[in-house]
Scaffold this motif. Structure first.
Motif, PDB file in Angstrom:
ATOM      1  N   PHE A 149     -16.392   4.748 -41.142  1.00 53.32           N
ATOM      2  CA  PHE A 149     -16.741   3.430 -40.584  1.00 53.32           C
ATOM      3  C   PHE A 149     -15.979   3.257 -39.290  1.00 53.32           C
ATOM      4  O   PHE A 149     -15.091   4.052 -38.962  1.00 53.32           O
ATOM      5  CB  PHE A 149     -16.479   2.287 -41.583  1.00 53.32           C
ATOM      6  N   GLN A 150     -16.376   2.247 -38.516  1.00 54.85           N
ATOM      7  CA  GLN A 150     -15.807   2.093 -37.181  1.00 54.85           C
ATOM      8  C   GLN A 150     -15.339   0.658 -36.957  1.00 54.85           C
ATOM      9  O   GLN A 150     -15.993  -0.298 -37.365  1.00 54.85           O
ATOM     10  CB  GLN A 150     -16.860   2.429 -36.113  1.00 54.85           C
ATOM     11  N   LEU A 151     -14.196   0.559 -36.278  1.00 52.06           N
ATOM     12  CA  LEU A 151     -13.703  -0.730 -35.799  1.00 52.06           C
ATOM     13  C   LEU A 151     -14.196  -0.889 -34.364  1.00 52.06           C
ATOM     14  O   LEU A 151     -13.931  -0.044 -33.516  1.00 52.06           O
ATOM     15  CB  LEU A 151     -12.172  -0.753 -35.853  1.00 52.06           C
ATOM     16  N   LEU A 152     -14.927  -1.976 -34.113  1.00 51.18           N
ATOM     17  CA  LEU A 152     -15.511  -2.199 -32.788  1.00 51.18           C
ATOM     18  C   LEU A 152     -14.949  -3.460 -32.155  1.00 51.18           C
ATOM     19  O   LEU A 152     -14.422  -4.323 -32.853  1.00 51.18           O
ATOM     20  CB  LEU A 152     -17.032  -2.354 -32.911  1.00 51.18           C
ATOM     21  N   TYR A 153     -15.071  -3.566 -30.839  1.00 52.46           N
ATOM     22  CA  TYR A 153     -14.731  -4.825 -30.174  1.00 52.46           C
ATOM     23  C   TYR A 153     -15.831  -5.163 -29.192  1.00 52.46           C
ATOM     24  O   TYR A 153     -16.564  -4.293 -28.730  1.00 52.46           O
ATOM     25  CB  TYR A 153     -13.372  -4.746 -29.473  1.00 52.46           C
ATOM     26  N   SER A 161     -18.092  -1.903 -28.217  1.00 55.58           N
ATOM     27  CA  SER A 161     -17.469  -0.624 -27.904  1.00 55.58           C
ATOM     28  C   SER A 161     -16.637  -0.217 -29.127  1.00 55.58           C
ATOM     29  O   SER A 161     -16.083  -1.063 -29.805  1.00 55.58           O
ATOM     30  CB  SER A 161     -16.556  -0.840 -26.691  1.00 55.58           C
ATOM     31  N   VAL A 162     -16.564   1.084 -29.397  1.00 53.18           N
ATOM     32  CA  VAL A 162     -15.808   1.540 -30.568  1.00 53.18           C
ATOM     33  C   VAL A 162     -14.325   1.646 -30.233  1.00 53.18           C
ATOM     34  O   VAL A 162     -13.956   2.259 -29.235  1.00 53.18           O
ATOM     35  CB  VAL A 162     -16.315   2.906 -31.063  1.00 53.18           C
ATOM     36  N   TYR A 163     -13.483   1.068 -31.084  1.00 52.98           N
ATOM     37  CA  TYR A 163     -12.043   1.196 -30.909  1.00 52.98           C
ATOM     38  C   TYR A 163     -11.505   2.370 -31.708  1.00 52.98           C
ATOM     39  O   TYR A 163     -10.715   3.156 -31.205  1.00 52.98           O
ATOM     40  CB  TYR A 163     -11.349  -0.098 -31.338  1.00 52.98           C
ATOM     41  N   GLU A 164     -11.960   2.473 -32.937  1.00 50.57           N
ATOM     42  CA  GLU A 164     -11.428   3.551 -33.780  1.00 50.57           C
ATOM     43  C   GLU A 164     -12.403   3.912 -34.903  1.00 50.57           C
ATOM     44  O   GLU A 164     -13.142   3.077 -35.398  1.00 50.57           O
ATOM     45  CB  GLU A 164     -10.084   3.113 -34.370  1.00 50.57           C
ATOM     46  N   THR A 165     -12.358   5.203 -35.271  1.00 54.18           N
ATOM     47  CA  THR A 165     -13.185   5.723 -36.367  1.00 54.18           C
ATOM     48  C   THR A 165     -12.314   5.967 -37.588  1.00 54.18           C
ATOM     49  O   THR A 165     -11.202   6.480 -37.456  1.00 54.18           O
ATOM     50  CB  THR A 165     -13.779   7.091 -35.973  1.00 54.18           C
TER      51      THR A 165
ATOM     52  N   GLN B 150     -13.228   9.909 -27.280  1.00 52.64           N
ATOM     53  CA  GLN B 150     -14.234   9.821 -28.323  1.00 52.64           C
ATOM     54  C   GLN B 150     -15.254  10.954 -28.209  1.00 52.64           C
ATOM     55  O   GLN B 150     -15.648  11.328 -27.105  1.00 52.64           O
ATOM     56  CB  GLN B 150     -14.991   8.483 -28.217  1.00 52.64           C
ATOM     57  N   LEU B 151     -15.645  11.452 -29.359  1.00 56.75           N
ATOM     58  CA  LEU B 151     -16.750  12.409 -29.438  1.00 56.75           C
ATOM     59  C   LEU B 151     -18.014  11.605 -29.725  1.00 56.75           C
ATOM     60  O   LEU B 151     -18.073  10.862 -30.704  1.00 56.75           O
ATOM     61  CB  LEU B 151     -16.483  13.410 -30.565  1.00 56.75           C
ATOM     62  N   VAL B 162     -20.889   6.741 -31.256  1.00 56.80           N
ATOM     63  CA  VAL B 162     -19.591   7.409 -31.428  1.00 56.80           C
ATOM     64  C   VAL B 162     -19.556   8.142 -32.767  1.00 56.80           C
ATOM     65  O   VAL B 162     -19.865   7.566 -33.801  1.00 56.80           O
ATOM     66  CB  VAL B 162     -18.432   6.400 -31.357  1.00 56.80           C
ATOM     67  N   TYR B 163     -19.139   9.411 -32.735  1.00 58.62           N
ATOM     68  CA  TYR B 163     -18.965  10.174 -33.965  1.00 58.62           C
ATOM     69  C   TYR B 163     -17.537  10.079 -34.458  1.00 58.62           C
ATOM     70  O   TYR B 163     -17.293   9.852 -35.636  1.00 58.62           O
ATOM     71  CB  TYR B 163     -19.346  11.631 -33.738  1.00 58.62           C
ATOM     72  N   GLU B 164     -16.600  10.235 -33.528  1.00 55.77           N
ATOM     73  CA  GLU B 164     -15.196  10.214 -33.954  1.00 55.77           C
ATOM     74  C   GLU B 164     -14.268   9.823 -32.809  1.00 55.77           C
ATOM     75  O   GLU B 164     -14.546  10.102 -31.653  1.00 55.77           O
ATOM     76  CB  GLU B 164     -14.814  11.605 -34.487  1.00 55.77           C
TER      77      GLU B 164
END
Lengths: 171, 171
Positions: A149-153, A161-165, B150-151, B162-164
């Motif tokens: 899952f992903q933390l987005l902002y 935009s993705v902050y962390e996976t 990010q990948l 985003v994958y990772e």
């Protein structure tokens, strides 16, 4: 700053969802197709780094990848003119979303968790009826394994935009 | 399936870039503002999991967060009608991009690495000249700390998911 937590399903499922979103979803360009685990919440860098991310790491560490199925379209009508790919009832996914609202992540939920991938929103009543009519009898046969899952902002233009996976690493 | 490796700068810098991209960048809705470290390459799930991700983990583990500055706009004219926020020469960022093309990540580079955040592309010559004229004398004073890359993979609609995420963890 606004954050949210979501799962991007596999490319296959995202492409399928986008084939509808392109025409029917006002958020098409703002975020890829996703399953929302935790709706947008206010936070800041410090809280994210100090409490939110460690809590999400913990959840990811103990949660196993989750197999899902999509067989049909669902709707939030009359609450909203929204159509979605309905994810068949799934205890593991339900539990994962519950954990996004406990402990350091505590927060009131406005709605019961209905796992879904939105494919149409911000439609007029007429548009909605037309599209729902044409999709409600459609059979889907999508399966997918969710393993992250992903933390987005949210940016100022309302895109995400993705902050962390976070990889689901449970055994 | 097409993959790429990029850095999303902070929200502040992304918002600044988007204020131009919204009007001038044909890729505005396909991907958030980014610094490309490795241009799109073909791969598949297996190679990604078996060789690419372990190689990226290694790079992330030994690389320190990188401080960047943006002071002005640059252009790829005459090669392409592209304008970008120019990232001031930065050895660490250069090294990071080099490593994305070595070992398991080996691949020919078509261009020298010019670290940048695109803000305008697919412009006609006239549009390009107008916009470049109005921006070339602008002074920017943006600084940012890059602490992750990010990948990503490309969907059928040409947008990127985003994958990772890889955190720069070097000491």
């Amino acid at each position: 700053m606004k954050y949210g937590i979501a799962i991007f399903p596999s490319k296959k499922v995202q492409d399928e969802a986008n084939s509808y979103r392109k025409r029917y979803d006002s958020h098409y360009a703002l975020v890829p197709p996703h399953i929302t685990l935790k709706y947008p919440f206010e936070s800041d860098d410090e809280e994210i780094e100090r409490t939110i991310i460690p809590a999400l790491d913990e959840i990811a560490k103990k949660t196993r990848p989750i197999d899902i199925e999509v067989k049909k379209v669902g709707s939030f009508k009359p609450a909203a003119n929204v159509l979605y790919l309905k994810i068949e009832p799934n205890e593991d996914l339900h539990r994962l979303s519950e954990e996004m609202h406990e402990g350091a992540l505590e927060g009131e939920r406005e709605h019961t968790f209905v796992p879904h991938i939105t494919i149409a929103q911000s439609l007029s009543d007429d548009e909605f009826s037309d599209i729902y009519e044409s999709l409600r009898m459609s059979k889907f046969d999508l399966t997918d394994r969710l393993d992250r899952f992903q933390l987005l902002y949210q940016l100022d233009n309302e895109s995400w935009s993705v902050y962390e996976t976070f990889r689901l690493k449970g055994e």
